[in-house]
Design a protein around this motif. Structure first.
Motif, PDB file in Angstrom:
ATOM      1  N   PHE A  49      46.200  57.858  36.392  1.00 48.72           N
ATOM      2  CA  PHE A  49      46.148  56.453  35.985  1.00 48.72           C
ATOM      3  C   PHE A  49      47.566  55.919  35.753  1.00 48.72           C
ATOM      4  O   PHE A  49      47.918  54.830  36.213  1.00 48.72           O
ATOM      5  CB  PHE A  49      45.296  56.313  34.722  1.00 48.72           C
ATOM      6  N   GLU A  50      48.379  56.659  35.047  1.00 47.73           N
ATOM      7  CA  GLU A  50      49.728  56.190  34.727  1.00 47.73           C
ATOM      8  C   GLU A  50      50.618  56.111  35.960  1.00 47.73           C
ATOM      9  O   GLU A  50      51.412  55.175  36.098  1.00 47.73           O
ATOM     10  CB  GLU A  50      50.335  57.048  33.620  1.00 47.73           C
ATOM     11  N   ASP A  51      50.486  57.059  36.871  1.00 47.25           N
ATOM     12  CA  ASP A  51      51.253  56.976  38.120  1.00 47.25           C
ATOM     13  C   ASP A  51      50.797  55.782  38.945  1.00 47.25           C
ATOM     14  O   ASP A  51      51.600  55.122  39.609  1.00 47.25           O
ATOM     15  CB  ASP A  51      51.128  58.271  38.932  1.00 47.25           C
ATOM     16  N   PHE A  52      49.499  55.485  38.883  1.00 41.56           N
ATOM     17  CA  PHE A  52      48.984  54.306  39.583  1.00 41.56           C
ATOM     18  C   PHE A  52      49.549  53.027  38.970  1.00 41.56           C
ATOM     19  O   PHE A  52      49.922  52.093  39.690  1.00 41.56           O
ATOM     20  CB  PHE A  52      47.452  54.301  39.547  1.00 41.56           C
ATOM     21  N   LEU A  53      49.647  52.982  37.663  1.00 39.29           N
ATOM     22  CA  LEU A  53      50.245  51.820  37.001  1.00 39.29           C
ATOM     23  C   LEU A  53      51.716  51.673  37.386  1.00 39.29           C
ATOM     24  O   LEU A  53      52.196  50.544  37.592  1.00 39.29           O
ATOM     25  CB  LEU A  53      50.098  51.939  35.481  1.00 39.29           C
ATOM     26  N   TYR A  65      42.154  42.161  38.649  1.00 38.79           N
ATOM     27  CA  TYR A  65      40.986  43.021  38.472  1.00 38.79           C
ATOM     28  C   TYR A  65      39.761  42.189  38.088  1.00 38.79           C
ATOM     29  O   TYR A  65      38.680  42.354  38.658  1.00 38.79           O
ATOM     30  CB  TYR A  65      41.234  44.100  37.407  1.00 38.79           C
ATOM     31  N   VAL A  66      39.921  41.306  37.113  1.00 35.69           N
ATOM     32  CA  VAL A  66      38.801  40.488  36.640  1.00 35.69           C
ATOM     33  C   VAL A  66      38.258  39.626  37.778  1.00 35.69           C
ATOM     34  O   VAL A  66      37.041  39.534  37.979  1.00 35.69           O
ATOM     35  CB  VAL A  66      39.216  39.634  35.418  1.00 35.69           C
ATOM     36  N   GLU A 102      40.875  53.668  49.604  1.00 34.49           N
ATOM     37  CA  GLU A 102      41.457  52.428  49.083  1.00 34.49           C
ATOM     38  C   GLU A 102      42.975  52.549  48.928  1.00 34.49           C
ATOM     39  O   GLU A 102      43.704  51.587  49.202  1.00 34.49           O
ATOM     40  CB  GLU A 102      40.811  52.033  47.758  1.00 34.49           C
ATOM     41  N   ILE A 103      43.453  53.707  48.518  1.00 33.84           N
ATOM     42  CA  ILE A 103      44.908  53.906  48.417  1.00 33.84           C
ATOM     43  C   ILE A 103      45.538  53.816  49.802  1.00 33.84           C
ATOM     44  O   ILE A 103      46.607  53.224  49.965  1.00 33.84           O
ATOM     45  CB  ILE A 103      45.233  55.234  47.701  1.00 33.84           C
ATOM     46  N   ALA A 104      44.869  54.366  50.797  1.00 32.48           N
ATOM     47  CA  ALA A 104      45.379  54.266  52.171  1.00 32.48           C
ATOM     48  C   ALA A 104      45.410  52.806  52.625  1.00 32.48           C
ATOM     49  O   ALA A 104      46.373  52.369  53.273  1.00 32.48           O
ATOM     50  CB  ALA A 104      44.524  55.106  53.117  1.00 32.48           C
ATOM     51  N   GLU A 105      44.372  52.047  52.295  1.00 32.69           N
ATOM     52  CA  GLU A 105      44.353  50.628  52.656  1.00 32.69           C
ATOM     53  C   GLU A 105      45.490  49.874  51.961  1.00 32.69           C
ATOM     54  O   GLU A 105      46.136  49.011  52.567  1.00 32.69           O
ATOM     55  CB  GLU A 105      43.002  50.007  52.312  1.00 32.69           C
ATOM     56  N   LEU A 106      45.744  50.218  50.709  1.00 39.33           N
ATOM     57  CA  LEU A 106      46.851  49.607  49.977  1.00 39.33           C
ATOM     58  C   LEU A 106      48.183  49.951  50.639  1.00 39.33           C
ATOM     59  O   LEU A 106      49.018  49.067  50.871  1.00 39.33           O
ATOM     60  CB  LEU A 106      46.833  50.074  48.512  1.00 39.33           C
ATOM     61  N   ASP A 162      41.332  46.996  44.038  1.00 39.15           N
ATOM     62  CA  ASP A 162      40.233  47.791  44.591  1.00 39.15           C
ATOM     63  C   ASP A 162      40.393  49.250  44.173  1.00 39.15           C
ATOM     64  O   ASP A 162      39.415  49.910  43.797  1.00 39.15           O
ATOM     65  CB  ASP A 162      40.195  47.691  46.116  1.00 39.15           C
ATOM     66  N   CYS A 163      41.610  49.738  44.245  1.00 38.23           N
ATOM     67  CA  CYS A 163      41.888  51.111  43.804  1.00 38.23           C
ATOM     68  C   CYS A 163      41.596  51.253  42.310  1.00 38.23           C
ATOM     69  O   CYS A 163      40.998  52.252  41.876  1.00 38.23           O
ATOM     70  CB  CYS A 163      43.347  51.476  44.053  1.00 38.23           C
ATOM     71  N   LEU A 164      42.023  50.261  41.546  1.00 37.62           N
ATOM     72  CA  LEU A 164      41.823  50.309  40.096  1.00 37.62           C
ATOM     73  C   LEU A 164      40.345  50.419  39.748  1.00 37.62           C
ATOM     74  O   LEU A 164      39.981  51.143  38.812  1.00 37.62           O
ATOM     75  CB  LEU A 164      42.452  49.077  39.442  1.00 37.62           C
ATOM     76  N   HIS A 165      39.479  49.740  40.488  1.00 37.82           N
ATOM     77  CA  HIS A 165      38.044  49.860  40.240  1.00 37.82           C
ATOM     78  C   HIS A 165      37.604  51.328  40.291  1.00 37.82           C
ATOM     79  O   HIS A 165      36.840  51.780  39.438  1.00 37.82           O
ATOM     80  CB  HIS A 165      37.236  49.045  41.269  1.00 37.82           C
ATOM     81  N   PHE A 166      38.093  52.061  41.285  1.00 34.77           N
ATOM     82  CA  PHE A 166      37.662  53.457  41.418  1.00 34.77           C
ATOM     83  C   PHE A 166      38.321  54.362  40.387  1.00 34.77           C
ATOM     84  O   PHE A 166      37.705  55.329  39.929  1.00 34.77           O
ATOM     85  CB  PHE A 166      37.871  53.948  42.851  1.00 34.77           C
ATOM     86  N   ILE A 167      39.540  54.060  39.991  1.00 33.03           N
ATOM     87  CA  ILE A 167      40.172  54.847  38.929  1.00 33.03           C
ATOM     88  C   ILE A 167      39.404  54.659  37.625  1.00 33.03           C
ATOM     89  O   ILE A 167      39.132  55.623  36.901  1.00 33.03           O
ATOM     90  CB  ILE A 167      41.666  54.482  38.785  1.00 33.03           C
TER      91      ILE A 167
END
Length: 163
Positions: free
Chosen positions: A127-131, A148-149, A39-43, A70-75
């Protein structure tokens, strides 16, 4: 951002998926890690930040947000797997990098660190680096939470329709 609510929504989706696909009690950590990496690659592909050979700009912001959540769901599901769903996560603006490619590569390092040592500290860093990446992509916390919702609701509908 209401992280507690996001974890609750993710837990409901995970339960739905695990029940529907008879996965209760199965270890899915490696699958979820690989799914996050994909998902990160797709992003990254939607941002086109690494495509130095291409003049085409990034995809529409809505498409990038969809890939981001989508990435957030997996995190979130990884946090639930390890019971790291308590506490707060912060966007450390000092960790922002000008270069999106570097931020994506840093996330892969964070994921690797979490695989090697799935500690709460490594999870929080991931998580924080993703944010931070979300902020660099121009999203507000409200954008991320709303996106996300919306995607979580779509994922529930997909599960009901035989996805």
């Amino acid at each position: 951002m209401n992280f507690k609510n996001l974890f609750v929504l993710q837990e409901k989706l995970d339960h739905h998926i695990e029940t529907k696909h008879t996965l209760n009690g199965k270890t899915l950590f490696s699958n979820k890690i690989l799914a996050l990496q994909v998902e990160i690659a797709e992003l990254a592909n939607e941002t086109r930040c690494f495509k130095y050979w291409c003049n085409k700009g990034p995809s529409e912001k809505a498409q990038i947000l969809e890939e981001y959540v989508d990435c957030l769901h997996f995190i979130l599901t990884l946090g639930l797997d390890k019971n790291y769903n308590e506490g707060n996560f912060y966007i450390h603006k000092e960790n922002l990098k000008d270069n999106l490619t570097d931020q994506f590569l840093n996330l892969y390092i964070d994921i690797n660190d979490f695989v090697v040592c799935p500690s709460k500290d490594h999870y929080q860093t991931l998580f924080e680096d993703f944010l931070c990446l979300g902020l660099s992509l121009g999203f507000t916390e409200e954008d991320i939470e709303k996106g996300y919702v919306e995607k979580n609701n779509i994922n529930h509908v997909r599960q009901l329709s035989g996805y």
